[in-house]
Design an enzyme around this catalytic site. Structure first.
Site, PDB file in Angstrom:
ATOM      1  N   GLY A 156       0.830  -1.195   0.000  1.00 27.37           N
ATOM      2  CA  GLY A 156       0.000   0.000   0.000  1.00 27.37           C
ATOM      3  C   GLY A 156       0.866   1.247   0.000  1.00 27.37           C
ATOM      4  O   GLY A 156       1.973   1.258   0.542  1.00 27.37           O
ATOM      5  N   CYS A 157       0.350   2.304  -0.604  1.00 31.19           N
ATOM      6  CA  CYS A 157       1.162   3.513  -0.768  1.00 31.19           C
ATOM      7  C   CYS A 157       1.468   4.177   0.568  1.00 31.19           C
ATOM      8  O   CYS A 157       2.622   4.521   0.854  1.00 31.19           O
ATOM      9  CB  CYS A 157       0.481   4.484  -1.731  1.00 31.19           C
ATOM     10  SG  CYS A 157      -1.227   4.883  -1.320  1.00 31.19           S
ATOM     11  N   ASN A 158       0.446   4.344   1.411  1.00 37.81           N
ATOM     12  CA  ASN A 158       0.697   4.960   2.714  1.00 37.81           C
ATOM     13  C   ASN A 158       1.592   4.066   3.567  1.00 37.81           C
ATOM     14  O   ASN A 158       2.462   4.548   4.302  1.00 37.81           O
ATOM     15  CB  ASN A 158      -0.624   5.204   3.452  1.00 37.81           C
ATOM     16  CG  ASN A 158      -1.502   6.207   2.742  1.00 37.81           C
ATOM     17  OD1 ASN A 158      -1.027   7.249   2.316  1.00 37.81           O
ATOM     18  ND2 ASN A 158      -2.775   5.891   2.602  1.00 37.81           N
ATOM     19  N   THR A 217       3.904   2.127   2.568  1.00 43.35           N
ATOM     20  CA  THR A 217       5.287   2.269   2.110  1.00 43.35           C
ATOM     21  C   THR A 217       5.945   3.477   2.754  1.00 43.35           C
ATOM     22  O   THR A 217       7.069   3.398   3.274  1.00 43.35           O
ATOM     23  CB  THR A 217       5.311   2.413   0.574  1.00 43.35           C
ATOM     24  OG1 THR A 217       4.788   1.215   0.000  1.00 43.35           O
ATOM     25  CG2 THR A 217       6.725   2.658   0.059  1.00 43.35           C
TER      26      THR A 217
END
Lengths: 373, 373, 373, 373
Positions: free
Chosen positions: C171-173, C175
């Site tokens: 997931g981007c957040n 990361t």
């Protein structure tokens, strides 16, 4: 990452046969200079040897442009003929006036170097136009760096660039309007005496100098016209391009009303060009003329009927996208083009011309894919 | 704060002499309806008695418009002739078509109520124009709610509004273009056959319905034209206004090319209007004509020579600001106006007309001061 | 340009030795799928053979993503096991749930294909966590695609990816927060029971589906928190990463408060992470720990003392930039990381893991240079 | 409109009984001064008699703030004790330091005038704090202009303002954090030694001076932290407020980590405040404490459970909206407040305090309705 290590230069690099041309970028802390470096960071055919600046001299590139990775992190040098010696290519990203001065000194000292001027100093052939619009002395006329411009004799501007050593990179707004209108004026499809262009433009075109009207809080939430009523300096440049493309002369009454409007985007120019059509011109005629001139152009996309471009489709790309229609009620043509002012409008155009002048493939280091959303 | 408590109604409120007119706002969860409520929240002369919605019916106003404080927090009602009974004023903020249907039912049931329609249904007098641009059946023509519009007989549209019970609130883009051009067309200062308008516009004009092209990520960083080539529905509305203002007829060849461009602002329309000037017209002539028609208008500001408006100067205000210049090179006039599409372009215009129709001071509840930065 | 011509495939392409791996991108009309294609358009080591979509199936890529130039303009196929046959790599850019279903069918049919799932379905190892946060059945656990994550045994996650055939892209957040905090939790420099992260994030992370709260007019001019109070689905993912990095167990009381705030940018996550420091931890200690873990990482930049990242420095790049400081008054560490959610947070991470799994150089097709301004 | 005509002053205005207090606004060309004028333009109880500026002195107000309509268009005066004579109220909207100097001169000459200082000079009571954070000499301590602040003795700051002649208007960030945390620290619901605040903030808070990092092109598309690690000047101001509210002393270890993040909005502060809860504190406890302190406050809205504020809900309004939750996994409280930094954070707070000090109704000239979208 070891970002401050200079690139190692092995013995093969000294081999004249394989050595990559060395490029100096002058004015690297501004937007045009930074964009030139951004594109050069992905250009396999040349080496960024020197970067210079004025008030930022002495800083590392990462301090003024942390988004750029050249593989090393050079210190910005002072701009002088000395620091610019020993390069194959010099790209001048300076305010107009300053650009002309350093260019003159440089040419005298190093007549063989390829110089690209991103400023306006060497774009106009008419000293009268220069005096009227820039209110200073004319620096002379260099080869105009717009490869795709169709010329009245049936050739392209591209051919002139292959042997050029002094290249005047076009103005960003002038690029968007000239490429949109040239094929139609050439073919006589529109009334060249009643040309009109309104251009929503982004803020990066105004440069990186701190001015109150460019502040985020001033710019956010507003659409603000400027240079209304005929004073914009790209007007004579567009008219010069249209004359070269069409063979029309100053006596033929080419006339352009030109209104840029700052809108809250960083990059992008949308040129909304209108003109009454000549008898019987249809949307198909407009698109046919555009396709005839640009069908083989790698960086020009003529859109299908009913499709018009938006600036968000070209952010970071070296493309210009063009759509056109005739309004049957009003009898006017509307031709709309979109470019990234820093790429196709400035640094990308410079690299494209540089590639031609260096004998490299014209498209190397440039992309048709944009960043979105 | 006790935000959900209804306002107490003391005995004097029941006095028919002093009772404030009761207003119903239909479509309160959209941008036009919400803006109407925002302005009404500061209007001392009327009472917001009912708010209705469609899919949001049953919610409290604070859930769909947390920025509005009416002093109480009403529940959104279903929209029906029943919920709209017992009001003195009904403001319809609905998509066109829906607006016409509920208006017809309402008029039949309550012939005395003042109805203001923010949608297009009742703006055009020509059923042919309606059919061509809206492709549906014409709902009839109501009194047009643009008080400042100068009419060919020397009066203003204002006079017609004082006795109106059915008011068609103008389109936002049509307002910006019509008020900019009317004085010049009236005086014959520009060529009315070659009118052109390019309008950087904000996203709130497209409404609050969820559509992909209106998403922040799509809209941010782009300038995107739409309705290119003559299809925009405000074209016949502008031409109708210019005919009313000038006395020109359909045979006189009034022609307008009209290109809106979505730019990343929420509110605002900048109408950049151009046209060839007639013989000898100067910038002074343009400004004199504008000042002659608008010098006494509270909500119109004609700017001095060399000054042009930006949309950020009118955010939240009921003003239109207009600047003009003649380009001596191109022989064209450029007239630029700026409005807040939700205020002067929609809800503010509605309240101004409502004030006239109710016999209240025309300016009450409306402001010339904008929110900036 | 002849944009719709398919690339010619010469005889050497059929040579199994040199044939580039064929990639299918599933869900190409969304932001994650589009970004995967944008990056693949500049990736020399693989071939985009198929693109699929759901509601946009049947359209050409240029209609849904006009910014991407693959050299040809493919038609979007329906997503099915059949259309996905014959590929070496399948990238799933689908909503979670849908992703798990097609993945299961695909693995059964083509056990050798490399599948990368950009959705959450296969990230969590705990079925209980999955059930609590996603309220559906767990699809199993795939190799986690975060090459730089340091593991408790002294290796990197990278090693596990070289042989993986099923990769769960992070997931981007998750990361942004995990890479910022892992080195500090590993070394015990901060109190892992009082971790806090507030993340200004851009709108592209919310996807391209039309929802009212994602409209430009809703998003512009506001900072809007969501998932406040512990409900965000990336929390268990971050905690899993920190356990893997540190060797802490579920009994050790790792606790994270996590608050994303939508701000009006399209791309970008700024993770502002805070925690009380353990005894005597200094700013130098924080930076030393980060440099120890990331000094050799191509795509991680640990900033010098006193320098902190901004999201605008990584737009379009596959980099994460991290700065850190101890506040001597408050006794807390602040660690801030910036990524482009669509690149390092999604599509770039996917390509980096794909490169590892295909035995290609890890960095191919990815850049450290961002687009600015 | 006849915008440059001074307002007519009829005979009743000379009646000392009914004369409206005369206000001078010093620093009218900046954002804080401009916002003060914007609000005063709608304030019925006072008269704007004089506006002054520094570099813009000599210009008309319409040149520097075309969005404001005072009914007349005053010329900006030089700032001096002379130009400020004869007023009942002087509002200082100057950089700190300058503010202290003119204030001292003014008080000496006109001891009866009500002075409100929008800068920081007179906010802190501790000369040590001042010296550490502002590195200059302390100007003394004025009555702090935050009417809603609950005090340890059970009263409000409001009471002190009714008789004040020298008012220090609070810092914008300090307002957002102090009002969010004060009720919880007072009641001991959170651990006051581990307070944390991350604040996405708009650019208008940085003022109108031209600085490179505030340019639109720099600010657009980025989230950029500043003053990381404890150096922000609002930290001692918040701690002072929390001590006053709770009775805690400097020995009690109140500690706050404070990280502002510039995000691309013009107006707005979202204060995301977190802290570990003390034993057993629930979401209901947080909301009950907030409602207990603010239930009667006109300009404070405590949101229902599960609802959190966004800055777009308060643009232009004098309100602060607050939501709160306990994360049961992490054991931390998250309290989020939203204000318009120029209104509740600056000019609105100033007018609210001015109203109190003049004996006017506290809410006059201020609104709870915001501008959206």
């Amino acid at each position: 990452m070891a970002s401050e290590t200079a690139p190692t230069t092995g013995p093969t690099d000294t081999d004249a046969q394989t050595r990559r041309p060395r490029v100096a970028v002058v004015g690297a802390s501004g937007y045009a200079g930074g964009e030139t470096l951004r594109l050069l960071s992905g250009h396999p055919g040349v080496e960024v040897a020197t970067v210079t600046a004025h008030s930022s001299a002495g800083k590392r590139l990462s301090e003024v442009a942390p988004h750029i990775d050249l593989g090393h992190d050079p210190v910005l040098q002072e701009t002088s003929v000395e620091t610019l010696s020993g390069h194959d290519v010099v790209v001048l990203a300076l305010p107009h006036g300053e650009s002309g001065r350093i260019a003159a000194a440089l040419r005298e000292e190093y007549p063989d170097v390829l110089v690209l001027d991103l400023a306006a100093d060497h774009r106009l052939e008419s000293a009268e136009d220069w005096a009227e619009y820039y209110r200073s002395e004319h620096s002379g006329t260099w080869t105009y760096g717009m490869p795709e411009l169709p010329l009245a004799d049936g050739t392209r501007q591209r051919e002139l660039l292959r042997t050029a050593r002094e290249i005047a990179v076009p103005g960003c707004n002038a690029t968007a309007v000239s490429l949109a209108l040239a094929p139609l004026v050439r073919k006589g499809l529109i009334d060249h005496q009643v040309l009109n262009a309104v251009l929503p433009v982004g803020y990066s075109g105004a440069g990186r100098s701190a001015k109150q009207h460019l502040l985020f809080s001033e710019a956010s939430g507003t659409a603000a016209p400027y240079a209304v009523g005929g004073s914009h300096r790209h007007v004579p440049e567009v008219l010069q391009n249209l004359r070269r493309a069409s063979g029309l002369t100053r006596e033929d009454g080419l006339r352009l009303t030109f209104t840029p409007v700052l809108v809250p985007i960083s990059r992008g120019i949308l040129a909304v060009c209108t003109a009454p059509v000549t008898d019987g011109t249809t949307t198909e005629d407009l698109l046919a003329a555009l396709n005839e001139d640009y069908g083989d152009e790698h960086f020009v996309t003529v859109l299908p009927e009913g499709v018009f471009p938006a600036t968000g489709e070209v952010t970071g790309a070296n493309t210009i996208r063009i759509g056109a229609a005739v309004d049957r009620h009003s009898g006017q043509a509307t031709v709309i083009s979109a470019i990234d002012n820093l790429v196709k409008g400035t640094a990308g155009a410079a690299l494209q011309s540089m590639n031609l002048a260096l004998g490299l493939p014209e498209t190397v280091g440039l992309t048709r894919t944009a960043l979105a959303p």
